[in-house]
Design a protein around this motif. Sequence first.
Motif: not given
Length: 162
Positions: A1-10
Amino acid sequence: YTDAGETVAIHERKLDALEDIIEAANGKPVLVAYWFRHDLERITERLYKLKIPCSRLDTDSSIRKWNAGEIPVALIHPASAGHGLNLQGGGNTLVWFGLTWSLELYQQTVARLWRQGQQSETVVVQHIITKGTIDERIMKALSEKDTTQAALIDAVKADLDL
């Protein structure tokens, strides 16, 4: 999760593994358990691209269709699989894409397929676990909880002379 609450696919390795499992099922229905909403979205997107029909099991209608064999890949959240759902008519393969820390939710989800009325002699439960991630810790914790619970039940039975 980013600081903005978005998910990041790894990576997409778990999606690749799920795709392989579905393909290996050779047309037999597959029930997929997910834990996070973003996993549901990623799974649904991948299956859509592959033109593999799928549906969440979250209504009486979708459950009826699953049990009638009309849904090749069904997606279920363990917290909503809960007690009392009869899904054994739709298939005998369960894939854990995302795990729960709760042994009860885990066991109850498996019990949706492995129950009276299951036409197959076996129910296949597969876990997609990425090495070096929290998946390994969750699987270990579930195993340890199961061992502890079984020991407690055995101790109570012995105490009651059952």
